[in-house]
Write an enzyme that holds these catalytic residues in place. Structure first.
Site, mmCIF file in Angstrom:
data_model
loop_
_atom_site.group_PDB
_atom_site.id
_atom_site.type_symbol
_atom_site.label_atom_id
_atom_site.label_comp_id
_atom_site.label_asym_id
_atom_site.label_seq_id
_atom_site.Cartn_x
_atom_site.Cartn_y
_atom_site.Cartn_z
ATOM 1 C CB THR A 1 -6.469 -7.196 -2.635
ATOM 2 O OG1 THR A 1 -7.651 -6.703 -2.467
ATOM 3 C CG2 THR A 1 -5.951 -6.542 -4.159
ATOM 4 C CG ASP A 2 -11.665 -8.225 -2.159
ATOM 5 O OD1 ASP A 2 -10.850 -7.342 -2.030
ATOM 6 O OD2 ASP A 2 -12.431 -8.433 -1.215
ATOM 7 C CD GLU A 3 -9.579 -3.123 -3.376
ATOM 8 O OE1 GLU A 3 -9.100 -2.374 -4.371
ATOM 9 O OE2 GLU A 3 -9.424 -2.804 -2.163
ATOM 10 C CE1 TYR B 1 -3.548 -2.233 -2.997
ATOM 11 C CE2 TYR B 1 -5.762 -2.540 -3.496
ATOM 12 C CZ TYR B 1 -4.577 -2.897 -2.828
ATOM 13 O OH TYR B 1 -4.383 -3.982 -2.119
ATOM 14 C CE LYS C 1 -1.900 -6.513 -4.266
ATOM 15 N NZ LYS C 1 -0.834 -6.683 -3.270
HETATM 16 P P1 NAD Z 1 0.241 -2.034 4.708
HETATM 17 O O1 NAD Z 1 0.390 -0.675 3.932
HETATM 18 O O2 NAD Z 1 -0.130 -1.761 6.030
HETATM 19 O O3 NAD Z 1 2.033 -2.509 4.619
HETATM 20 C C1 NAD Z 1 2.654 -2.559 3.341
HETATM 21 C C2 NAD Z 1 4.231 -2.601 3.973
HETATM 22 O O4 NAD Z 1 4.883 -2.529 3.045
HETATM 23 C C3 NAD Z 1 4.726 -1.547 4.732
HETATM 24 O O5 NAD Z 1 5.558 -1.855 6.034
HETATM 25 C C4 NAD Z 1 5.461 -0.649 3.981
HETATM 26 O O6 NAD Z 1 6.494 0.076 4.573
HETATM 27 C C5 NAD Z 1 6.217 -1.652 3.107
HETATM 28 N N1 NAD Z 1 6.520 -1.206 1.679
HETATM 29 C C6 NAD Z 1 5.874 -0.286 0.719
HETATM 30 N N2 NAD Z 1 6.679 -0.049 -0.297
HETATM 31 C C7 NAD Z 1 7.777 -0.973 0.006
HETATM 32 C C8 NAD Z 1 8.909 -1.107 -0.867
HETATM 33 N N3 NAD Z 1 9.137 -0.537 -2.249
HETATM 34 N N4 NAD Z 1 9.760 -2.110 -0.532
HETATM 35 C C9 NAD Z 1 9.769 -2.465 0.643
HETATM 36 N N5 NAD Z 1 8.606 -2.341 1.366
HETATM 37 C C10 NAD Z 1 7.771 -1.593 1.045
HETATM 38 O O7 NAD Z 1 -0.428 -3.163 3.834
HETATM 39 P P2 NAD Z 1 -1.245 -4.324 4.368
HETATM 40 O O8 NAD Z 1 -2.554 -3.861 4.517
HETATM 41 O O9 NAD Z 1 -0.563 -5.001 5.369
HETATM 42 O O10 NAD Z 1 -1.309 -5.113 3.114
HETATM 43 C C11 NAD Z 1 -0.207 -6.105 2.811
HETATM 44 C C12 NAD Z 1 -0.687 -6.854 1.627
HETATM 45 O O11 NAD Z 1 -1.941 -7.389 1.593
HETATM 46 C C13 NAD Z 1 -0.731 -5.683 0.235
HETATM 47 O O12 NAD Z 1 -0.232 -6.507 -0.740
HETATM 48 C C14 NAD Z 1 -2.195 -5.592 0.249
HETATM 49 O O13 NAD Z 1 -2.526 -5.449 -1.129
HETATM 50 C C15 NAD Z 1 -2.745 -6.863 0.482
HETATM 51 N N6 NAD Z 1 -4.149 -7.050 1.018
HETATM 52 C C16 NAD Z 1 -4.514 -6.145 1.898
HETATM 53 C C17 NAD Z 1 -5.785 -6.331 2.500
HETATM 54 C C18 NAD Z 1 -6.312 -5.390 3.683
HETATM 55 O O14 NAD Z 1 -7.388 -5.369 3.756
HETATM 56 N N7 NAD Z 1 -5.443 -4.823 4.273
HETATM 57 C C19 NAD Z 1 -6.686 -7.342 1.795
HETATM 58 C C20 NAD Z 1 -6.434 -8.043 0.910
HETATM 59 C C21 NAD Z 1 -4.973 -7.703 0.526
HETATM 60 O O1 TDX Z 2 -13.088 7.368 5.960
HETATM 61 C C1 TDX Z 2 -13.328 6.300 5.182
HETATM 62 N N1 TDX Z 2 -14.821 6.377 5.016
HETATM 63 C C2 TDX Z 2 -15.291 5.393 4.020
HETATM 64 O O2 TDX Z 2 -16.430 5.242 4.177
HETATM 65 C C3 TDX Z 2 -12.494 5.374 4.617
HETATM 66 C C4 TDX Z 2 -11.233 5.592 4.717
HETATM 67 C C5 TDX Z 2 -13.145 4.593 3.734
HETATM 68 N N2 TDX Z 2 -14.437 4.506 3.451
HETATM 69 C C6 TDX Z 2 -14.975 3.256 2.746
HETATM 70 C C7 TDX Z 2 -14.539 3.082 1.123
HETATM 71 C C8 TDX Z 2 -14.679 1.334 1.426
HETATM 72 O O3 TDX Z 2 -15.938 1.360 0.788
HETATM 73 O O4 TDX Z 2 -14.864 1.917 3.427
HETATM 74 C C9 TDX Z 2 -14.550 0.763 2.835
HETATM 75 C C10 TDX Z 2 -13.444 0.273 3.203
HETATM 76 O O5 TDX Z 2 -12.173 1.342 2.627
HETATM 77 P P1 TDX Z 2 -10.697 0.926 3.064
HETATM 78 O O6 TDX Z 2 -10.338 0.695 4.374
HETATM 79 O O7 TDX Z 2 -9.935 2.106 2.338
HETATM 80 O O8 TDX Z 2 -10.605 -0.389 2.004
HETATM 81 P P2 TDX Z 2 -10.677 -0.770 0.693
HETATM 82 O O9 TDX Z 2 -10.662 0.365 -0.333
HETATM 83 O O10 TDX Z 2 -12.092 -1.910 0.757
HETATM 84 O O11 TDX Z 2 -9.376 -1.705 0.324
HETATM 85 C C11 TDX Z 2 -8.860 -2.350 1.417
HETATM 86 O O12 TDX Z 2 -9.396 -3.985 1.031
HETATM 87 C C12 TDX Z 2 -8.628 -4.378 0.120
HETATM 88 C C13 TDX Z 2 -7.489 -2.313 1.794
HETATM 89 O O13 TDX Z 2 -7.137 -1.249 1.875
HETATM 90 C C14 TDX Z 2 -6.830 -3.133 0.442
HETATM 91 O O14 TDX Z 2 -5.319 -2.930 0.588
HETATM 92 C C15 TDX Z 2 -7.202 -4.454 0.191
HETATM 93 O O15 TDX Z 2 -6.646 -5.071 -1.085
#
Ligand code: NAD
Ligand code: TDX
Length: 343
Positions: A130-132, A157, A161
Site C-alpha cells: 500500500t501507498d501508506e 496498520y 505493511k
Molecule cells: P480485506 O480486508 O477486504 O481482505 C483481507 C482478506 O484477508 C480477508 O478475506 C480476510 O479473511 C483474509 N485474512 C485476514 N487474515 C488472514 C490470515 N491470517 N490468514 C488468511 N487470510 C486472512 O482487504 P483488501 O482491501 O482486499 O486488501 C487486500 C490487500 O491489499 C491488503 O494487503 C491491503 O493492505 C492491500 N491494499 C489495500 C488497499 C485498499 O484500498 N483496500 C489499497 C492498497 C493496498
Molecule cells: O467513516 C469514515 N469517515 C472518514 O472520513 C471512514 C471509515 C474514513 N474516513 C476517512 C479516513 C481516510 O482519510 O476517509 C479516508 C479513507 O479511509 P479508509 O477507507 O479507512 O481508508 P484509508 O485509511 O485511506 O486506507 C485504505 O487505503 C490504503 C485501505 O483501507 C488500506 O487497506 C489501504 O492500504
C-alpha cells in the site's frame, strides 16, 4: 531458474486472502482472462466472505479455510503451486489503532510464512502492498511518492505493511526469492467491506444514517478502481521484473469531503447531509504515488479514469447487493460508535 507465469498456460496460483475485497476481484479476473487454477487460502475473518467467490467454477477454484500463519497448511498448498499472490491482511487503519495484535500476526508473520514457502518450493511470490508505507504528504502540495521515497509509515496498520515489504526485499536479496511487490493507492469498487470510507457512506445513505466525515474532511486520497489494481497485478505477475516493486496509481487525488459530496450528489441527497465526527488519531493527510515508471515498463494504465462513473457503478452495486452487506451494517456502526465513545 525463474518460473515464468503466463496467462495462457495452465498454472496453479495460490491466492492468500482471496475471500476479501481485492483478492476476490483478482480471482474473478484470473478466471475470466487466464487458464490458471486458483487455490484460495483465507481465514474468513470478519473481512472475508465466501459470497465474494460465489459463482466461480469449482473445477478451477479450490477454497481452503485457513490461516497464512499456519506453516504446515501453507506448505501443503504451496508445494504443488506455481505462484503465491498475497492479499491476506488485516487492512483497516481504524481497527489497528484499537487492537494492533492481529495486524502484526497476519501482516508480518503471515508474510514470513508465505515467502518462506515461496523460497522452499522455488515458486513465484507477489506481495500486495500500500501507498501508506511511505507515510503522508502535505495537503497543499502536488508532490507524489516515488520508489525512491523513504518508508515512513504512521499507523500500526501501515507499520506492519512496511515491515512485510522489508521482509520481501530481504528474502529477494538474501535468498533469491522470485518476488515482486505492488504498492497501490486507495481502491474502490464492488465487494469492499462496509467499514471502509466509500461503502460506509453509501450504505449509511441507503439505511437512513447520516454519512460520517472524520475531522474537516480535507484529507486527500488517490482513488483507483479495484479492476485497475487487479490488472496491474496481472501485468506484474506475467511481465514484471523479479525483485522489483511497482507503484500503481490513478492521479485522481480527491479530498474526503469532495468524494462525499459526489456520493451525495449521485444519490440525490443535499450537499450538507453529513456529520463531522472526531478525527482519526494520527490521520495521514494526503497520499499520492507517481506510477510513470510502471506505466512505461509494463504498458499498464488505469482504464477506469472517470471517477464519477466508477463511483456511480459502485453505488449501483451496493444498491443491487443489499443482501451482501445489510446483516453487517448495524454491527459495523455499533463498533464505530463504541470506538468513538472510548476515544
Ligand atoms: P480485506 O480486508 O477486504 O481482505 C483481507 C482478506 O484477508 C480477508 O478475506 C480476510 O479473511 C483474509 N485474512 C485476514 N487474515 C488472514 C490470515 N491470517 N490468514 C488468511 N487470510 C486472512 O482487504 P483488501 O482491501 O482486499 O486488501 C487486500 C490487500 O491489499 C491488503 O494487503 C491491503 O493492505 C492491500 N491494499 C489495500 C488497499 C485498499 O484500498 N483496500 C489499497 C492498497 C493496498
Ligand atoms: O467513516 C469514515 N469517515 C472518514 O472520513 C471512514 C471509515 C474514513 N474516513 C476517512 C479516513 C481516510 O482519510 O476517509 C479516508 C479513507 O479511509 P479508509 O477507507 O479507512 O481508508 P484509508 O485509511 O485511506 O486506507 C485504505 O487505503 C490504503 C485501505 O483501507 C488500506 O487497506 C489501504 O492500504
Amino acid at each position: 531458474m525463474t518460473k515464468i507465469i503466463q496467462s495462457d498456460r495452465s498454472q496453479t496460483v495460490v491466492v492468500a486472502g482471496g475471500a476479501g475485497f481485492i483478492g476476490s476481484n483478482f480471482i474473478r479476473t484470473v478466471i475470466e482472462i487466464t487458464q490458471w487454477s486458483v487455490i484460495v487460502i483465507d481465514k474468513l475473518t470478519y473481512a472475508g466472505n465466501l459470497l465474494n467467490l460465489d459463482g466461480l467454477p469449482s473445477d478451477r477454484v479450490r477454497f481452503v479455510v485457513g490461516d497464512v500463519c499456519d506453516k504446515e497448511l501453507v506448505d501443503s498448498i504451496a508445494k504443488n503451486a506455481d505462484a503465491i499472490v498475497n492479499f491476506a491482511a488485516e487492512s483497516h487503519n481504524d481497527r489497528s489503532l484499537y487492537a494492533a495484535g492481529p495486524f502484526l500476526k497476519t501482516n508480518v508473520e503471515g508474510t514470513f510464512v508465505l515467502i518462506e514457502a515461496a523460497r522452499r518450493f522455488h515458486i513465484r511470490y507477489h506481495h500486495v502492498s500500500t501507498d501508506e508505507v511511505y507515510g503522508d504528504l502535505p495537503i497543499e502540495t502536488d508532490t507524489s511518492f516515488t520508489l525512491a521515497s523513504p518508508y515512513r509509515p504512521s499507523s500500526p496498520y501501515s507499520a506492519t505493511k512496511a515491515a512485510a515489504d522489508h521482509l520481501v526485499s530481504a528474502w529477494v536479496r538474501s535468498f533469491g526469492v522470485q518476488a515482486t511487490t505492488s504498492i497501490c493507492v486507495n481502491n474502490y469498487g464492488p465487494y469492499q467491506h462496509i467499514e471502509k470510507f466509500i461503502p460506509r457512506q453509501i450504505t449509511n445513505l441507503l439505511t437512513t444514517r447520516r454519512p460520517k466525515l472524520y475531522g474537516t474532511g480535507r484529507n486527500v486520497r488517490e482513488w483507483l478502481h479495484v479492476y485497475d489494481h487487479v490488472f496491474g497485478i496481472m501485468k506484474i505477475l506475467t511481465s514484471g521484473q523479479i525483485g522489483k516493486s511497482y507503484l500503481l496509481s490513478s492521479g485522481l487525488g480527491l479530498s474526503n469531503i469532495d468524494v462525499l459530496r459526489l456520493i451525495l450528489e449521485i444519490m440525490e441527497f443535499p450537499e450538507d447531509y453529513f456529520d463531522c465526527v472526531i478525527d482519526r488519531p494520527g490521520h495521514d493527510r494526503r497520499y499520492a504515488l507517481d506510477s510513470t515508471s510502471t506505466k512505461s515498463e509494463l504498458n499498464w494504465s488505469p482504464r477506469y479514469s472517470d471517477f464519477r462513473a466508477g463511483l456511480k457503478d459502485t453505488i449501483q452495486w451496493y444498491k443491487e447487493n443489499v443482501d451482501w452487506w445489510i446483516e453487517n451494517k448495524r454491527n459495523v456502526e455499533e463498533q464505530y460508535a463504541r470506538r468513538e465513545a472510548s476515544s
